[in-house]
Design a protein around this motif. Structure first.
Motif, PDB file in Angstrom:
ATOM      1  N   ASP A 125       0.835  -1.217   0.000  1.00 31.26           N
ATOM      2  CA  ASP A 125       0.000   0.000   0.000  1.00 31.26           C
ATOM      3  C   ASP A 125       0.865   1.261   0.000  1.00 31.26           C
ATOM      4  N   LYS A 126       1.818   1.317  -0.886  1.00 32.21           N
ATOM      5  CA  LYS A 126       2.786   2.416  -0.892  1.00 32.21           C
ATOM      6  C   LYS A 126       2.284   3.610  -1.709  1.00 32.21           C
ATOM      7  N   THR A 127       2.690   4.788  -1.261  1.00 31.22           N
ATOM      8  CA  THR A 127       2.582   5.995  -2.078  1.00 31.22           C
ATOM      9  C   THR A 127       3.974   6.598  -2.152  1.00 31.22           C
ATOM     10  N   TYR A 128       4.186   7.472  -3.146  1.00 28.87           N
ATOM     11  CA  TYR A 128       5.539   7.967  -3.384  1.00 28.87           C
ATOM     12  C   TYR A 128       5.586   9.489  -3.362  1.00 28.87           C
ATOM     13  N   LYS A 129       6.737   9.980  -3.015  1.00 32.39           N
ATOM     14  CA  LYS A 129       6.977  11.416  -3.079  1.00 32.39           C
ATOM     15  C   LYS A 129       6.939  11.841  -4.543  1.00 32.39           C
ATOM     16  N   VAL A 136      11.067   7.324  -3.923  1.00 31.30           N
ATOM     17  CA  VAL A 136      11.021   7.687  -2.507  1.00 31.30           C
ATOM     18  C   VAL A 136       9.636   7.371  -1.950  1.00 31.30           C
ATOM     19  N   VAL A 137       9.583   6.404  -1.007  1.00 34.43           N
ATOM     20  CA  VAL A 137       8.312   5.974  -0.419  1.00 34.43           C
ATOM     21  C   VAL A 137       7.833   7.032   0.566  1.00 34.43           C
ATOM     22  N   ALA A 138       6.608   7.509   0.365  1.00 30.67           N
ATOM     23  CA  ALA A 138       6.032   8.518   1.256  1.00 30.67           C
ATOM     24  C   ALA A 138       5.230   7.867   2.375  1.00 30.67           C
ATOM     25  N   THR A 139       4.417   6.867   2.045  1.00 29.71           N
ATOM     26  CA  THR A 139       3.641   6.133   3.046  1.00 29.71           C
ATOM     27  C   THR A 139       3.592   4.669   2.633  1.00 29.71           C
ATOM     28  N   GLY A 140       3.275   3.824   3.601  1.00 27.10           N
ATOM     29  CA  GLY A 140       3.158   2.402   3.309  1.00 27.10           C
ATOM     30  C   GLY A 140       2.858   1.612   4.566  1.00 27.10           C
ATOM     31  N   VAL A 141       2.635   0.316   4.388  1.00 32.24           N
ATOM     32  CA  VAL A 141       2.328  -0.579   5.507  1.00 32.24           C
ATOM     33  C   VAL A 141       3.388  -1.676   5.550  1.00 32.24           C
ATOM     34  N   LEU A 142       3.952  -1.877   6.740  1.00 34.32           N
ATOM     35  CA  LEU A 142       4.945  -2.936   6.933  1.00 34.32           C
ATOM     36  C   LEU A 142       4.416  -3.953   7.932  1.00 34.32           C
ATOM     37  N   ASN A 143       4.384  -5.211   7.529  1.00 34.92           N
ATOM     38  CA  ASN A 143       4.138  -6.307   8.467  1.00 34.92           C
ATOM     39  C   ASN A 143       5.508  -6.723   9.002  1.00 34.92           C
ATOM     40  N   PHE A 153       3.586   3.331   8.032  1.00 33.75           N
ATOM     41  CA  PHE A 153       4.751   4.188   7.840  1.00 33.75           C
ATOM     42  C   PHE A 153       4.366   5.491   7.149  1.00 33.75           C
ATOM     43  N   THR A 154       4.911   6.594   7.668  1.00 32.31           N
ATOM     44  CA  THR A 154       4.786   7.897   7.024  1.00 32.31           C
ATOM     45  C   THR A 154       6.161   8.544   7.020  1.00 32.31           C
ATOM     46  N   ARG A 155       6.609   8.935   5.847  1.00 32.45           N
ATOM     47  CA  ARG A 155       7.919   9.556   5.738  1.00 32.45           C
ATOM     48  C   ARG A 155       7.882  10.949   6.349  1.00 32.45           C
ATOM     49  N   GLY A 156       8.888  11.257   7.167  1.00 34.88           N
ATOM     50  CA  GLY A 156       8.956  12.570   7.790  1.00 34.88           C
ATOM     51  C   GLY A 156      10.116  12.639   8.750  1.00 34.88           C
ATOM     52  N   GLN A 157      10.459  13.846   9.157  1.00 37.06           N
ATOM     53  CA  GLN A 157      11.619  14.047  10.020  1.00 37.06           C
ATOM     54  C   GLN A 157      11.487  13.293  11.334  1.00 37.06           C
ATOM     55  N   ASP A 158      10.289  13.226  11.880  1.00 39.81           N
ATOM     56  CA  ASP A 158      10.087  12.593  13.180  1.00 39.81           C
ATOM     57  C   ASP A 158       9.454  11.206  13.077  1.00 39.81           C
TER      58      ASP A 158
END
Length: 344
Positions: A125-129, A136-143, A153-158
């Motif tokens: 379920d990935k989205t990209y920058k 560059v993966v922006a969001t996704g789900v990891l099992n 998962f959400t890409r970001g500084q924190d």
């Protein structure tokens, strides 16, 4: 009946009663011979009974049975484990992250760094920058394999550190078990090889640090067999060794899954750079060598037999030192070492 006859009759009756009494006693009490015979017969019967049913009062001695060794299927992770050398851990001296090249290099030249390559492989379920060509993966789900939990998962500084890329065989562990002897290019490949990389829970990766199977295993027990099998595969691929403690820990895990196979190698594929064949160089006819003009051989200088030097001081005073054998005035007495050069 006379009195005398009556007394005789009474005496006979008394004698008969006494005999009857003695006969009864004799029939109820066996003789000693009969008692001995009876006891012997009883013992014989008891022994016969023991022999017949095989029982006895003594308990049989316990038989110690040795458990058979764990059968190692050919081609299994256990089989490959036994092929790895077992040695002590080498010193960590000289280890640094940059010994394995720049972090997350684009070693396969696909235009995407290694971290995002692994996020792309392991997440769903990935989205990209935007404007990164789906790199560059922006969001996704990891099992997560280490904890067994789902991570959004959400890409970001924190937030990016929630999912980290783990070296299944840690770089420091590799350095101390043979990677010091690898070339810099091979170590860079090792650090970026997808076969040795997994996207995992960040805190679990931090907890593992540079531990081996003897010091750290995933909390998700159902993944432990595959985890150590992958470590074995990586060490086999790069000719690394295991310590005794590491070997024993791996074997202990795999004893519950003896048919576990080493994961298929999905290693780095380095593209072959096609080089254009250079145009054949035009062959140029060699220029004819210029005719060599032969210098006329100078006539040998005629020695002036009239030149005479008394000693080397005279030669030096005349400015002729050193004198060669062919020079006028040369004399063996001036050439003390006989090398053909006088007054050196």
């Amino acid at each position: 009946m006379s009195a005398d006859a009556f007394r005789k009759t009474i005496a006979l009756l008394a004698s008969a009663g006494l005999l009857l009494s003695l006969g009864a006693c004799s029939g109820s009490t066996p003789s000693s011979a009969e008692a001995s015979s009876s006891a012997s017969s009883s013992e014989t019967k008891r022994n016969q009974s023991v022999a017949d049913d095989g029982s006895s009062d003594e308990k049989p001695s316990a038989q110690v049975s040795k458990e058979p060794d764990l059968k190692v299927p050919e081609g299994s992770a256990l089989d490959v484990l036994e092929q790895l050398p077992v040695k002590g851990r080498a010193p960590k001296t000289g280890y640094a992250r940059d010994q394995f090249g720049p972090a997350w290099s684009d070693v396969d030249h696909n235009g995407c760094d290694t971290r995002n390559d692994i996020l792309n492989r392991d997440m769903s379920d990935k989205t990209y920058k935007a404007n990164t060509h789906d790199c560059v993966v922006a969001t996704g789900v990891l099992n997560d394999p280490y904890t067994g939990k789902r991570i959004d998962f959400t890409r970001g500084q924190d937030t990016s550190t929630a999912v980290q890329i783990d070296h299944v065989v840690a770089l420091s562990n590799a350095w101390q078990t043979g990677a010091q002897q690898l070339s810099e290019a091979t170590r860079t490949q090792f650090a970026n090889d997808p076969y040795n990389l997994l996207a995992v829970d960040g805190p679990a990766n931090q907890q593992k640090s540079d531990g081996d199977a003897a010091t750290w295993l995933p909390a998700n027990k159902s993944f432990r067999c595959e985890y150590v099998a992958r470590q074995i595969g990586v060490k086999k691929k790069y000719d690394l060794w295991v310590t005794q403690g590491e070997h024993d820990a791996m074997k202990n895990v795999l004893s519950s899954c003896p048919t576990q196979q080493v994961p298929t190698d999905g290693g780095v594929v380095t593209p072959i750079e096609v080089q254009e064949s250079p145009e054949p160089a035009q062959t140029q006819e060699p220029a004819p060598a210029p005719a060599q003009t032969q210098e006329p051989t100078p006539a040998p200088a005629q020695q002036d037999e009239n030149v005479y030097y008394k000693n080397c001081a005279a030669v030096r005073a005349a400015g002729k030192a050193p004198l060669y054998r062919s020079d006028p005035g040369y004399a063996p007495k001036l050439d003390r070492d006989g090398d053909g050069i006088a007054c050196e």
